[in-house]
Design a protein around this motif. Structure first.
Motif, mmCIF file in Angstrom:
data_model
loop_
_atom_site.group_PDB
_atom_site.id
_atom_site.type_symbol
_atom_site.label_atom_id
_atom_site.label_comp_id
_atom_site.label_asym_id
_atom_site.label_seq_id
_atom_site.Cartn_x
_atom_site.Cartn_y
_atom_site.Cartn_z
ATOM 1 N N TYR A 197 -7.334 -12.075 -8.541
ATOM 2 C CA TYR A 197 -6.573 -11.710 -9.736
ATOM 3 C C TYR A 197 -5.643 -12.860 -10.128
ATOM 4 O O TYR A 197 -5.280 -13.688 -9.304
ATOM 5 N N PHE A 198 -5.265 -12.883 -11.419
ATOM 6 C CA PHE A 198 -4.491 -14.017 -11.921
ATOM 7 C C PHE A 198 -2.984 -13.769 -11.881
ATOM 8 O O PHE A 198 -2.230 -14.554 -11.337
ATOM 9 N N ASN A 199 -2.536 -12.691 -12.505
ATOM 10 C CA ASN A 199 -1.096 -12.458 -12.555
ATOM 11 C C ASN A 199 -0.715 -11.290 -11.652
ATOM 12 O O ASN A 199 -0.134 -11.474 -10.604
ATOM 13 N N ALA A 200 -1.082 -10.094 -12.092
ATOM 14 C CA ALA A 200 -0.756 -8.907 -11.293
ATOM 15 C C ALA A 200 -2.014 -8.430 -10.569
ATOM 16 O O ALA A 200 -3.121 -8.616 -11.072
ATOM 17 N N PRO A 201 -1.861 -7.813 -9.388
ATOM 18 C CA PRO A 201 -3.035 -7.251 -8.719
ATOM 19 C C PRO A 201 -3.685 -6.166 -9.587
ATOM 20 O O PRO A 201 -3.005 -5.520 -10.382
ATOM 21 N N PRO A 202 -4.993 -5.971 -9.446
ATOM 22 C CA PRO A 202 -5.681 -4.927 -10.215
ATOM 23 C C PRO A 202 -5.280 -3.548 -9.693
ATOM 24 O O PRO A 202 -4.631 -3.451 -8.648
ATOM 25 N N PRO A 203 -5.667 -2.468 -10.393
ATOM 26 C CA PRO A 203 -5.407 -1.126 -9.851
ATOM 27 C C PRO A 203 -6.057 -0.993 -8.475
ATOM 28 O O PRO A 203 -6.991 -1.730 -8.160
ATOM 29 N N PRO A 204 -5.582 -0.049 -7.644
ATOM 30 C CA PRO A 204 -6.169 0.122 -6.320
ATOM 31 C C PRO A 204 -7.668 0.392 -6.402
ATOM 32 O O PRO A 204 -8.149 0.975 -7.382
ATOM 33 N N SER A 205 -8.375 -0.054 -5.370
ATOM 34 C CA SER A 205 -9.830 0.157 -5.340
ATOM 35 C C SER A 205 -10.144 1.648 -5.283
ATOM 36 O O SER A 205 -9.290 2.468 -4.937
ATOM 37 N N LEU A 206 -11.386 1.989 -5.606
ATOM 38 C CA LEU A 206 -11.827 3.380 -5.452
ATOM 39 C C LEU A 206 -11.624 3.810 -4.008
ATOM 40 O O LEU A 206 -11.216 4.931 -3.720
ATOM 41 N N LEU A 207 -11.895 2.889 -3.097
ATOM 42 C CA LEU A 207 -11.729 3.200 -1.670
ATOM 43 C C LEU A 207 -10.285 3.608 -1.377
ATOM 44 O O LEU A 207 -10.012 4.614 -0.720
ATOM 45 N N SER A 208 -9.365 2.817 -1.904
ATOM 46 C CA SER A 208 -7.956 3.081 -1.704
ATOM 47 C C SER A 208 -7.552 4.432 -2.307
ATOM 48 O O SER A 208 -6.886 5.241 -1.680
ATOM 49 N N LEU A 209 -8.020 4.672 -3.541
ATOM 50 C CA LEU A 209 -7.661 5.910 -4.243
ATOM 51 C C LEU A 209 -8.322 7.140 -3.640
ATOM 52 O O LEU A 209 -7.880 8.263 -3.879
ATOM 53 N N SER A 210 -9.396 6.918 -2.879
ATOM 54 C CA SER A 210 -10.117 8.071 -2.335
ATOM 55 C C SER A 210 -9.203 8.912 -1.443
ATOM 56 O O SER A 210 -9.428 10.104 -1.266
ATOM 57 N N ALA A 211 -8.126 8.285 -0.929
ATOM 58 C CA ALA A 211 -7.178 9.043 -0.101
ATOM 59 C C ALA A 211 -6.472 10.122 -0.909
ATOM 60 O O ALA A 211 -5.985 11.102 -0.348
#
Ligand code: PMP
Length: 396
Positions: free
Chosen positions: A208-222
């Motif tokens: 990513y260039f400036n800010a990190p992207p939204p959390p991965s699907l894996l991360s959100l699966s919690a």
């Protein structure tokens, strides 16, 4: 030759034909999907490989476990767990020979001829070819600047009952698009509602260039009950460390991981132990954060140079959403200059003017958008990007 019938489903890509022309002297290539080899942390990789040979020469040069070299699985699990704020254990993932092999193992373990598989339109060309080799009937879901259109995706899932849905939610190849946070939640919720397997292919999330992207699907699966058991996550060291190491990994539910491991056993037995032992030491040495910071900065500068040059040199004849990470600008010829908006024809004229890019049409499994182009800013410096876009403007 009496080749297997499955070869009838695939053809050599138009892109390969184009790549043959890249040898022409003086061509500026915006075509490759590679990271820049000048950015490889050669010193760090050399130190890690020497350490692997000193500390664990037997294991580094011997046959190894099909699931992967245990110290690397531990490092990757820790790397993923840190990113995803999840409990990830080494046995939740297997190491693959590039994430490309994870895609092949998914094809081998899941796809029967005629099975429906939903992908984004456009998507990674090698996934199209790989799944087709197993006889998949691919269905393209529409996408926009925020990734796949989740309303349309849910309708397609309900209608076709696919074996799996394959998505590149973050800095897609070729689209550069990133799925919004709201849509990520919707994808996981619809996976649970329809009990559909989702494959998250994520080789670019760290770029990513400036800010990190939204959390991965894996991360959100919690946060979406029942979704983790329907999610496969593929990762890769290719774009952040070096693709020549051929190191990727796949996280999946235990029964799928067991079948994929069995298939891998018959395929390459295991991924290079030497490469794995090297990467394990590289990650353990803690060099990755500095490497990532360096490559993010360079790619961010190149992306900006390309965006500025496209706006300045080509203007209204081309439209695109500036990427927030990854390696690509995905653009569309608008025809505003009165010219035919045809990416293929432009690619041929562009080669004559000394610049190469990949037309977008082959990235669609159906209904190709002929006006699209994929422009890579990864392997050329900012000055060459400006020169390349100026040549593209001449070709237009
Ligand atoms: N998935 C996507 C979306 C890619 O763009 C690539 C590489 N271009 C891969 C998978 C495969 O990468 P590797 O096998 O090098 O890990």
């Amino acid at each position: 030759m009496p080749f297997a019938h499955r070869l009838n489903n695939v053809e050599t890509s138009a892109i390969r034909e184009l790549f043959k022309l890249l040898g022409k002297p003086g061509i500026i290539s915006l075509a490759g999907g590679f990271p820049d080899s000048a950015l490889f942390d050669i010193e760090g990789i050399r130190a890690a490989s020497q350490q692997a040979l000193q500390e664990d020469p037997g294991a580094a040069l011997q046959y190894g476990a099909t699931e992967g070299y245990q110290p690397l699985r531990e490092q990757l699990a820790a790397f993923m767990a840190g990113k995803a704020a999840l409990d990830i254990r080494p046995e939740d993932l297997i190491v693959t020979t590039g994430s490309q092999q994870a895609l092949d193992l998914l094809g081998k373990t899941l796809i029967d001829p005629g099975d429906k598989v939903i992908v984004e339109g456009p998507t990674f060309l090698a996934t199209i070819q790989c799944f087709r080799l197993y006889g998949a009937d691919l269905i393209g879901a529409p996408t926009d600047a925020n990734g796949v259109d989740t309303g349309a995706l849910e309708k397609l899932i309900a209608e076709h009952r696919p074996k799996l849905v394959y998505l590149i939610p973050t800095f897609g190849n070729p689209s550069g698009a990133t799925l919004s946070l709201a849509r990520r939640r919707q994808v996981l919720e619809m996976a649970v509602r329809h009990q559909t397997l989702i494959v998250e292919d994520d080789p670019y999330g760290e770029l990513y260039f400036n800010a990190p992207p939204p959390p991965s699907l894996l991360s959100l699966s919690a946060t979406v009950p029942g979704s983790r058991a329907l999610l496969v996550h593929c990762g890769s060291l290719s774009k952040v460390l070096a693709p020549g190491l051929r190191l990727g990994w796949m996280l999946a539910m235990p029964e799928l991981l067991a079948k994929a491991t069995m298939c891998k056993q018959f395929s390459d037995a295991h991924t290079s132990t030497f490469a794995q032992a090297t990467a394990a030491r590289y990650l353990a040495a803690g060099r990755m954060p500095a490497t990532l910071a360096r490559v993010r900065k360079v790619y961010a500068g190149r992306a900006q140079a390309m965006v500025d040059a496209l706006r300045g040199e080509i203007g209204a004849a081309i439209e695109f959403v500036p990427p927030q990470g990854g390696l690509f600008v995905w653009a569309r010829l608008t025809g505003a200059d009165g010219r035919q908006a045809d990416g293929n024809a432009l690619a041929r004229r562009a080669i004559e003017k000394g610049v190469a890019f990949v037309p977008g049409a082959p990235f669609f499994c159906a209904h190709p958008d002929q006006a699209t182009l994929r422009l890579s800013f990864a392997t050329v410096d900012e000055q060459q990007i400006r020169a390349g876009v100026a040549r593209l403007a001449q070709a237009l």
